[in-house]
Scaffold this motif. Structure first.
Motif, PDB file in Angstrom:
ATOM      1  N   MET A  36      10.159  19.796  25.113  1.00 36.11           N
ATOM      2  CA  MET A  36      11.527  19.664  24.620  1.00 36.11           C
ATOM      3  C   MET A  36      11.536  19.761  23.105  1.00 36.11           C
ATOM      4  O   MET A  36      10.960  18.924  22.409  1.00 36.11           O
ATOM      5  N   VAL A  37      12.190  20.783  22.579  1.00 42.10           N
ATOM      6  CA  VAL A  37      12.366  20.928  21.130  1.00 42.10           C
ATOM      7  C   VAL A  37      13.687  20.276  20.745  1.00 42.10           C
ATOM      8  O   VAL A  37      14.667  20.335  21.489  1.00 42.10           O
ATOM      9  N   TRP A  40      16.345  17.211  15.608  1.00 37.75           N
ATOM     10  CA  TRP A  40      16.326  15.977  14.807  1.00 37.75           C
ATOM     11  C   TRP A  40      14.932  15.639  14.293  1.00 37.75           C
ATOM     12  O   TRP A  40      13.971  15.645  15.064  1.00 37.75           O
ATOM     13  N   PRO A  41      14.813  15.281  13.038  1.00 38.01           N
ATOM     14  CA  PRO A  41      13.541  14.733  12.556  1.00 38.01           C
ATOM     15  C   PRO A  41      13.212  13.436  13.294  1.00 38.01           C
ATOM     16  O   PRO A  41      14.104  12.704  13.732  1.00 38.01           O
ATOM     17  N   ARG A  42      11.962  13.160  13.423  1.00 39.57           N
ATOM     18  CA  ARG A  42      11.537  11.934  14.100  1.00 39.57           C
ATOM     19  C   ARG A  42      12.045  10.707  13.345  1.00 39.57           C
ATOM     20  O   ARG A  42      11.984  10.644  12.117  1.00 39.57           O
ATOM     21  N   GLY A  43      12.583   9.767  14.102  1.00 44.63           N
ATOM     22  CA  GLY A  43      13.031   8.517  13.519  1.00 44.63           C
ATOM     23  C   GLY A  43      14.469   8.487  13.065  1.00 44.63           C
ATOM     24  O   GLY A  43      14.948   7.434  12.644  1.00 44.63           O
ATOM     25  N   PHE A  44      15.202   9.607  13.157  1.00 41.60           N
ATOM     26  CA  PHE A  44      16.598   9.612  12.731  1.00 41.60           C
ATOM     27  C   PHE A  44      17.435   8.796  13.714  1.00 41.60           C
ATOM     28  O   PHE A  44      17.410   9.040  14.929  1.00 41.60           O
ATOM     29  N   GLY A  64       5.968   9.334  36.313  1.00 39.10           N
ATOM     30  CA  GLY A  64       4.912  10.171  35.760  1.00 39.10           C
ATOM     31  C   GLY A  64       4.782  11.543  36.371  1.00 39.10           C
ATOM     32  O   GLY A  64       3.987  12.360  35.894  1.00 39.10           O
ATOM     33  N   SER A  65       5.565  11.856  37.406  1.00 39.53           N
ATOM     34  CA  SER A  65       5.441  13.183  38.010  1.00 39.53           C
ATOM     35  C   SER A  65       6.113  14.262  37.158  1.00 39.53           C
ATOM     36  O   SER A  65       5.787  15.440  37.260  1.00 39.53           O
ATOM     37  N   LEU A  66       7.077  13.837  36.328  1.00 37.40           N
ATOM     38  CA  LEU A  66       7.751  14.757  35.413  1.00 37.40           C
ATOM     39  C   LEU A  66       7.801  14.086  34.054  1.00 37.40           C
ATOM     40  O   LEU A  66       8.377  13.000  33.905  1.00 37.40           O
ATOM     41  N   THR A  67       7.192  14.699  33.060  1.00 35.28           N
ATOM     42  CA  THR A  67       7.174  14.121  31.724  1.00 35.28           C
ATOM     43  C   THR A  67       7.685  15.141  30.719  1.00 35.28           C
ATOM     44  O   THR A  67       7.654  16.351  30.952  1.00 35.28           O
ATOM     45  N   ILE A  68       8.184  14.613  29.617  1.00 35.40           N
ATOM     46  CA  ILE A  68       8.687  15.453  28.546  1.00 35.40           C
ATOM     47  C   ILE A  68       7.814  15.272  27.314  1.00 35.40           C
ATOM     48  O   ILE A  68       7.495  14.143  26.939  1.00 35.40           O
ATOM     49  N   GLU A  69       7.438  16.367  26.718  1.00 37.12           N
ATOM     50  CA  GLU A  69       6.726  16.357  25.441  1.00 37.12           C
ATOM     51  C   GLU A  69       7.723  16.754  24.358  1.00 37.12           C
ATOM     52  O   GLU A  69       8.151  17.902  24.283  1.00 37.12           O
ATOM     53  N   LYS A  70       8.126  15.791  23.548  1.00 40.92           N
ATOM     54  CA  LYS A  70       9.180  16.003  22.551  1.00 40.92           C
ATOM     55  C   LYS A  70       8.584  16.533  21.253  1.00 40.92           C
ATOM     56  O   LYS A  70       7.607  15.986  20.746  1.00 40.92           O
ATOM     57  N   LYS A  71       9.231  17.561  20.701  1.00 44.59           N
ATOM     58  CA  LYS A  71       8.768  18.155  19.451  1.00 44.59           C
ATOM     59  C   LYS A  71       9.912  18.165  18.437  1.00 44.59           C
ATOM     60  O   LYS A  71      11.023  18.593  18.743  1.00 44.59           O
ATOM     61  N   ALA A  72       9.620  17.690  17.237  1.00 41.55           N
ATOM     62  CA  ALA A  72      10.594  17.666  16.149  1.00 41.55           C
ATOM     63  C   ALA A  72      10.685  19.046  15.502  1.00 41.55           C
ATOM     64  O   ALA A  72       9.823  19.919  15.725  1.00 41.55           O
ATOM     65  N   GLY A  74      10.107  22.131  13.311  1.00 44.38           N
ATOM     66  CA  GLY A  74       8.919  22.579  12.608  1.00 44.38           C
ATOM     67  C   GLY A  74       7.646  22.443  13.401  1.00 44.38           C
ATOM     68  O   GLY A  74       6.627  23.056  13.059  1.00 44.38           O
ATOM     69  N   GLU A  75       7.672  21.650  14.473  1.00 44.81           N
ATOM     70  CA  GLU A  75       6.460  21.490  15.281  1.00 44.81           C
ATOM     71  C   GLU A  75       6.271  22.646  16.255  1.00 44.81           C
ATOM     72  O   GLU A  75       5.152  22.944  16.648  1.00 44.81           O
ATOM     73  N   LEU A  76       7.377  23.288  16.650  1.00 43.07           N
ATOM     74  CA  LEU A  76       7.308  24.516  17.444  1.00 43.07           C
ATOM     75  C   LEU A  76       8.288  25.546  16.901  1.00 43.07           C
ATOM     76  O   LEU A  76       7.916  26.682  16.628  1.00 43.07           O
ATOM     77  N   VAL A  77       9.547  25.116  16.725  1.00 47.47           N
ATOM     78  CA  VAL A  77      10.569  25.979  16.138  1.00 47.47           C
ATOM     79  C   VAL A  77      11.414  25.146  15.181  1.00 47.47           C
ATOM     80  O   VAL A  77      11.332  23.914  15.177  1.00 47.47           O
ATOM     81  N   GLY A  78      12.254  25.806  14.391  1.00 49.83           N
ATOM     82  CA  GLY A  78      13.125  25.107  13.466  1.00 49.83           C
ATOM     83  C   GLY A  78      14.289  24.428  14.174  1.00 49.83           C
ATOM     84  O   GLY A  78      14.579  24.704  15.347  1.00 49.83           O
TER      85      GLY A  78
END
Length: 289
Positions: A36-37, A40-44, A64-72, A74-78
């Motif tokens: 998940m992109v 928002w910057p982390r912590g906002f 735990g069968s479905l998890t989300i990997e959150k990206k702020a 710049g970590e993958l896209v703007g």
């Protein structure tokens, strides 16, 4: 012309979902991870809080069968690239405010806020019981996405300024950050309207690159630190009476989930909307003081 045809022909070209090879989801022992992109910057406060809550709710509800990997950003896209990233399959889902993407389709503004439009409760009523979610998904299908309301900041403040605003004429030439249809209104008054990602706003205001900005409201604005670099704050705003946030999932990815996993995303998004609004309203008073 039927409504679906109107929605499709209203889509502004150039960024509609060009099909590319979908990013391969992660599987391990029957478990699935979605990337998940976010905008928002982390912590906002309020905004990343909502994305984090959605993330945690999906992880916990699925056991735990479905998890989300959150990206702020710049970590993958703007921050403003998340829509196209999910549409094309570069990422599985995004969390953002859909009025950032009115260049892709002008109707997306209605799923965040329109000037003098619905309050947070009115937006939710329309979305869940007045056909709003169906319309959101009809637009989403054009771009190969499944859409969910997933957060609300409540009524947003007029913003921070380096000088007093005493009349509409004072906006002429003002370098001001306001996205969506509200920004177009200020542009008609002569403002130089900027749409700058949240993570860059503090520096832009402190350096003078901006004469003013609106962000969210007291709770989110205090955590961002805008009171350190601008002393004039107008708490009343016309532009966003109750601003919704969106969780969008690549449609091919969503259709490949189990029915139970699809429902988890749907109901985690609903919980995020109600919890996020309550968090904002519970903290605005103390932050304003």
């Amino acid at each position: 012309m039927d409504r679906r045809s109107f929605l499709k022909t209203s889509a502004l070209g150039g960024t509609a979902a060009a099909a590319t090879t979908l990013a391969a989801p992660l599987y391990a022992q029957g478990k699935r991870t979605l990337t998940m992109v976010t905008a928002w910057p982390r912590g906002f406060a309020v905004l990343d809080d909502a994305a984090t809550y959605l993330n945690n709710m999906v992880n916990e509800m699925s056991d735990g069968s479905l998890t989300i990997e959150k990206k702020a950003p710049g970590e993958l896209v703007g921050a403003f690239e998340v829509f196209d990233a999910v549409s094309s399959g570069q990422a599985d889902m995004y969390h953002a405010a859909d009025y950032y993407f009115i260049g892709q389709h002008p109707g997306l503004a209605y799923f965040t806020a329109v000037p003098f439009g619905g309050t947070a409760q009115e937006l939710t009523n329309w979305y869940l019981h007045g056909g709003g979610h169906d319309l959101h998904n009809q637009i989403g299908e054009i771009f190969n996405m499944k859409m969910f309301l997933a957060g609300n900041s409540g009524s947003q403040s007029g913003g921070w300024f380096r000088k007093e605003i005493n009349s509409a004429a004072d906006f002429n030439g003002l370098k001001f950050r306001m996205p969506g249809l509200g920004g177009k209104v200020l542009g008609k008054l002569g403002a130089s309207v900027q749409n700058i990602p949240g993570g860059e706003l503090y520096q832009a205001l402190s350096s003078g690159a901006l004469d003013g900005l609106e962000w969210v409201g007291p709770f989110a604005d205090e955590r961002a630190g805008f009171q350190e670099v601008a002393k004039i704050y107008y708490t009343a705003g016309f532009h966003e009476p109750g601003s919704g946030l969106t969780a969008s999932v690549n449609l091919d990815v969503f259709n490949d989930l189990t029915p139970a996993q699809q429902k988890i995303i749907e109901y985690a998004s609903m919980a995020t909307t109600h919890t996020g609004l309550a968090e904002t309203l519970a903290n605005n008073g103390a932050a304003l003081a």
